[in-house]
Write a protein that holds these residues in place. Structure first.
Motif, PDB file in Angstrom:
ATOM      1  N   ALA A   1      -1.520  12.155  12.086  1.00  0.00           N
ATOM      2  CA  ALA A   1      -2.185  10.756  11.607  1.00  0.00           C
ATOM      3  C   ALA A   1      -1.900   9.565  12.692  1.00  0.00           C
ATOM      4  O   ALA A   1      -3.110   8.808  12.681  1.00  0.00           O
ATOM      5  N   GLU A   2      -0.877   9.573  13.180  1.00  0.00           N
ATOM      6  CA  GLU A   2      -0.818   8.531  14.581  1.00  0.00           C
ATOM      7  C   GLU A   2      -1.797   8.836  15.341  1.00  0.00           C
ATOM      8  O   GLU A   2      -2.343   8.009  15.975  1.00  0.00           O
ATOM      9  N   ARG A   3      -2.209  10.058  15.605  1.00  0.00           N
ATOM     10  CA  ARG A   3      -3.197  10.437  16.657  1.00  0.00           C
ATOM     11  C   ARG A   3      -4.520   9.652  16.352  1.00  0.00           C
ATOM     12  O   ARG A   3      -5.047   9.592  17.130  1.00  0.00           O
ATOM     13  N   PHE A   4      -4.929   9.455  15.121  1.00  0.00           N
ATOM     14  CA  PHE A   4      -6.046   8.797  14.549  1.00  0.00           C
ATOM     15  C   PHE A   4      -5.901   7.297  14.127  1.00  0.00           C
ATOM     16  O   PHE A   4      -6.727   6.552  13.649  1.00  0.00           O
ATOM     17  N   GLY A   5      -4.490   6.659  14.505  1.00  0.00           N
ATOM     18  CA  GLY A   5      -4.223   5.427  14.155  1.00  0.00           C
ATOM     19  C   GLY A   5      -3.959   5.218  12.732  1.00  0.00           C
ATOM     20  O   GLY A   5      -4.460   3.937  12.261  1.00  0.00           O
ATOM     21  N   LYS A   6      -3.903   5.967  11.778  1.00  0.00           N
ATOM     22  CA  LYS A   6      -3.823   6.066  10.521  1.00  0.00           C
ATOM     23  C   LYS A   6      -2.250   6.235   9.994  1.00  0.00           C
ATOM     24  O   LYS A   6      -1.558   6.750  10.304  1.00  0.00           O
ATOM     25  N   PRO A   7      -1.779   5.385   8.783  1.00  0.00           N
ATOM     26  CA  PRO A   7      -0.523   5.418   8.539  1.00  0.00           C
ATOM     27  C   PRO A   7      -0.284   6.355   7.360  1.00  0.00           C
ATOM     28  O   PRO A   7       0.879   6.672   7.096  1.00  0.00           O
ATOM     29  N   ARG A   8      -1.423   7.050   6.903  1.00  0.00           N
ATOM     30  CA  ARG A   8      -0.998   7.759   5.512  1.00  0.00           C
ATOM     31  C   ARG A   8      -1.549   9.416   6.047  1.00  0.00           C
ATOM     32  O   ARG A   8      -2.604   9.400   6.448  1.00  0.00           O
ATOM     33  N   TRP A   9      -0.512  10.309   5.596  1.00  0.00           N
ATOM     34  CA  TRP A   9      -0.782  11.543   5.988  1.00  0.00           C
ATOM     35  C   TRP A   9      -0.690  12.581   4.914  1.00  0.00           C
ATOM     36  O   TRP A   9      -0.180  12.228   3.894  1.00  0.00           O
ATOM     37  N   GLY A  10      -1.077  13.953   5.097  1.00  0.00           N
ATOM     38  CA  GLY A  10      -0.768  14.888   4.050  1.00  0.00           C
ATOM     39  C   GLY A  10      -1.305  16.087   4.748  1.00  0.00           C
ATOM     40  O   GLY A  10      -1.085  16.362   5.930  1.00  0.00           O
ATOM     41  N   ASP A  11      -1.723  17.076   3.900  1.00  0.00           N
ATOM     42  CA  ASP A  11      -2.327  18.505   4.356  1.00  0.00           C
ATOM     43  C   ASP A  11      -3.037  19.055   3.496  1.00  0.00           C
ATOM     44  O   ASP A  11      -3.090  18.469   2.054  1.00  0.00           O
TER      45      ASP A  11
ATOM     46  N   MET B   1       0.899  -1.279   0.019  1.00  0.00           N
ATOM     47  CA  MET B   1       0.055   0.117  -0.129  1.00  0.00           C
ATOM     48  C   MET B   1       0.795   1.378  -0.044  1.00  0.00           C
ATOM     49  O   MET B   1       1.953   1.202   0.350  1.00  0.00           O
ATOM     50  N   SER B   2       0.599   2.336  -0.665  1.00  0.00           N
ATOM     51  CA  SER B   2       1.185   3.696  -0.859  1.00  0.00           C
ATOM     52  C   SER B   2       1.243   4.216   0.681  1.00  0.00           C
ATOM     53  O   SER B   2       0.304   4.149   1.425  1.00  0.00           O
ATOM     54  N   ASP B   3       2.489   4.971   0.739  1.00  0.00           N
ATOM     55  CA  ASP B   3       2.377   5.852   1.683  1.00  0.00           C
ATOM     56  C   ASP B   3       2.885   7.405   1.435  1.00  0.00           C
ATOM     57  O   ASP B   3       3.513   8.167   1.924  1.00  0.00           O
ATOM     58  N   ARG B   4       2.604   7.595   0.206  1.00  0.00           N
ATOM     59  CA  ARG B   4       2.874   8.923  -0.576  1.00  0.00           C
ATOM     60  C   ARG B   4       2.023  10.029   0.248  1.00  0.00           C
ATOM     61  O   ARG B   4       0.837   9.697   0.549  1.00  0.00           O
ATOM     62  N   PRO B   5       2.656  11.188   0.604  1.00  0.00           N
ATOM     63  CA  PRO B   5       1.854  12.182   1.250  1.00  0.00           C
ATOM     64  C   PRO B   5       0.890  12.814  -0.010  1.00  0.00           C
ATOM     65  O   PRO B   5       1.085  12.794  -0.830  1.00  0.00           O
ATOM     66  N   ILE B   6      -0.249  13.463   0.796  1.00  0.00           N
ATOM     67  CA  ILE B   6      -1.506  13.820  -0.015  1.00  0.00           C
ATOM     68  C   ILE B   6      -1.575  15.214   0.412  1.00  0.00           C
ATOM     69  O   ILE B   6      -1.735  15.552   1.555  1.00  0.00           O
ATOM     70  N   PHE B   7      -1.415  16.013  -0.748  1.00  0.00           N
ATOM     71  CA  PHE B   7      -1.844  17.390  -0.590  1.00  0.00           C
ATOM     72  C   PHE B   7      -3.175  18.026  -1.434  1.00  0.00           C
ATOM     73  O   PHE B   7      -3.349  17.674  -2.478  1.00  0.00           O
ATOM     74  N   VAL B   8      -4.289  18.657  -0.799  1.00  0.00           N
ATOM     75  CA  VAL B   8      -5.441  19.054  -1.279  1.00  0.00           C
ATOM     76  C   VAL B   8      -5.292  20.607  -1.410  1.00  0.00           C
ATOM     77  O   VAL B   8      -5.069  21.295  -0.634  1.00  0.00           O
ATOM     78  N   VAL B   9      -5.427  21.175  -2.724  1.00  0.00           N
ATOM     79  CA  VAL B   9      -5.196  22.482  -3.266  1.00  0.00           C
ATOM     80  C   VAL B   9      -6.624  22.887  -3.887  1.00  0.00           C
ATOM     81  O   VAL B   9      -7.504  22.000  -4.294  1.00  0.00           O
ATOM     82  N   GLY B  10      -6.550  24.075  -4.004  1.00  0.00           N
ATOM     83  CA  GLY B  10      -7.755  24.622  -4.852  1.00  0.00           C
ATOM     84  C   GLY B  10      -8.117  26.012  -4.514  1.00  0.00           C
ATOM     85  O   GLY B  10      -7.428  26.613  -3.447  1.00  0.00           O
ATOM     86  N   CYS B  11      -8.779  26.876  -5.258  1.00  0.00           N
ATOM     87  CA  CYS B  11      -8.941  28.080  -4.750  1.00  0.00           C
ATOM     88  C   CYS B  11      -9.703  28.215  -3.434  1.00  0.00           C
ATOM     89  O   CYS B  11     -10.259  27.345  -3.194  1.00  0.00           O
ATOM     90  N   PRO B  12      -9.526  29.261  -2.584  1.00  0.00           N
ATOM     91  CA  PRO B  12     -10.260  29.438  -1.539  1.00  0.00           C
ATOM     92  C   PRO B  12     -11.827  29.197  -1.749  1.00  0.00           C
ATOM     93  O   PRO B  12     -12.145  29.875  -2.529  1.00  0.00           O
ATOM     94  N   ARG B  13     -12.429  28.832  -1.204  1.00  0.00           N
ATOM     95  CA  ARG B  13     -13.987  28.526  -0.872  1.00  0.00           C
ATOM     96  C   ARG B  13     -14.584  27.668  -2.101  1.00  0.00           C
ATOM     97  O   ARG B  13     -15.463  27.842  -2.943  1.00  0.00           O
ATOM     98  N   SER B  14     -13.527  26.651  -2.413  1.00  0.00           N
ATOM     99  CA  SER B  14     -13.807  25.731  -3.717  1.00  0.00           C
ATOM    100  C   SER B  14     -14.120  24.598  -3.263  1.00  0.00           C
ATOM    101  O   SER B  14     -14.456  23.424  -3.944  1.00  0.00           O
ATOM    102  N   GLY B  15     -14.296  24.086  -1.863  1.00  0.00           N
ATOM    103  CA  GLY B  15     -14.646  22.873  -1.234  1.00  0.00           C
ATOM    104  C   GLY B  15     -13.301  22.153  -0.742  1.00  0.00           C
ATOM    105  O   GLY B  15     -13.526  20.816  -0.627  1.00  0.00           O
ATOM    106  N   THR B  16     -12.162  22.721  -0.635  1.00  0.00           N
ATOM    107  CA  THR B  16     -11.018  22.094  -0.001  1.00  0.00           C
ATOM    108  C   THR B  16     -11.274  21.323   1.081  1.00  0.00           C
ATOM    109  O   THR B  16     -10.920  20.351   1.500  1.00  0.00           O
TER     110      THR B  16
END
Length: 325
Positions: A103-113, A1-16
């Protein structure tokens, strides 16, 4: 399984924020509220010098944990400082350590921002996290302008709001050209809220994850992952809805609609949105549109020049950047 970090982006107020919660609902993924320490740390990176020295890593850790939004993560400050000091000696590793602890606070292996502004700084994100995966959510610019008008923190001048979306749109178009399918994924807010499951499945395919039905019900996690003081995100505590799709028709004045479409109507159509008026091209509007085009062409050159300057400074005293987590 992947452990690549995930980044969510977009214009402000676009549903990020909604998309952040959808991903946070996945059993393997944790995305925190906006932390806002990544870009300041990156821009001030030369102040911290060689992170091979523990004292410099500690200074960086104190800076990160002392930023105004760090408390929103629910992490112990001193434990975070020690974890950063113990991490590999790169700026990306120090920043990634914080997200990993979240992520560890929620017991999850994959993180991002998640932060909308990252859309305009994707080269920096990729320098810090070379294996990062980027998800960009796009929304009708008129709805973004209407929503930004109502926030307690946004500019009051409609031309500034129009420029925010136009700049984000150009960054999205540029990213779609620059990054391969395994790095960059783009979707529209309107499509996601109209039928969440197929679009969330497509995101999971992009990330190399199994789809989980909980992702379609992000409101169940809003109380955990969205600080209560952010009242402008109140809708995240409700079920996914199409109620705000095309709400610009009642939230903007006729003059504001005309101005939006006159300035960025061509960009709206490139994302599949229809304009409602015949745009009147006054000399002032033509000048603004020309400036947007020129700026879009200049921005990549500016980014390359900044990267060259950063490399030259790094040879003297800057920290190593790529994460080694």
């Amino acid at each position: 399984m992947s452990d690549r970090p995930i980044f969510v982006v977009g214009c402000p107020r676009s549903g990020t924020t909604m998309l952040q919660l959808m991903l946070h609902a996945h059993p393997r993924i944790a995305l925190p509220p906006e932390s806002r320490f990544l870009l300041p740390a990156y821009h001030r990176r030369h102040e911290f010098g060689d992170l091979g020295e523990p004292a410099r890593r500690r200074a960086l850790a104190e800076f990160i944990t002392g930023t105004s939004h760090f408390g929103d993560l629910g992490l112990d400050r001193q434990a975070t400082v020690e974890a950063i000091v113990a991490a590999p000696p790169t700026l990306g590793s120090a920043l990634g350590t914080v997200f990993k602890l979240y992520a560890e606070r929620f017991g999850k292996p994959r993180w991002g921002d998640k932060r909308p502004l990252y859309l305009r700084h994707l080269p920096a994100i990729r320098r810090l996290f070379p294996d990062a995966q980027i998800i960009n959510i796009v929304r009708d610019g008129r709805d973004c302008v209407a929503s930004l008008k109502e926030t307690p923190w946004g500019p009051r001048d409609v031309d500034e709001l129009i420029d925010i979306w136009a700049r984000s749109a150009d960054s999205s178009l540029r990213a779609a050209r620059a990054y391969p399918a395994g790095v960059y994924h783009q979707l529209r807010y309107e499509d996601l809220v109209a039928d969440p499951e197929p679009h969330l499945r497509a995101i999971c395919d992009f990330l190399g994850e199994e789809y989980d039905p909980a992702m379609a019900h992000p409101s169940e996690l809003a109380a955990v992952a969205v600080p209560a003081y952010k009242t402008w995100h109140a809708l995240t505590r409700s079920e996914v809805t199409t109620a705000r799709v095309s709400s610009w028709q009642r939230r903007l004045t006729a003059e504001e609609i005309d101005r939006c479409e006159a300035i960025f109507g061509d960009r709206l159509t490139r994302f599949g949105y229809q304009v409602s008026t015949a745009c009147r091209r006054t000399p002032e509007i033509r000048a603004t549109r020309t400036w947007l085009t020129v700026r879009d062409k200049l921005d990549p050159a500016r980014e390359r020049a900044a990267a060259v300057r950063a490399r030259l400074r790094a040879r003297r005293r800057g920290p190593a950047l790529p994460a080694r987590l």
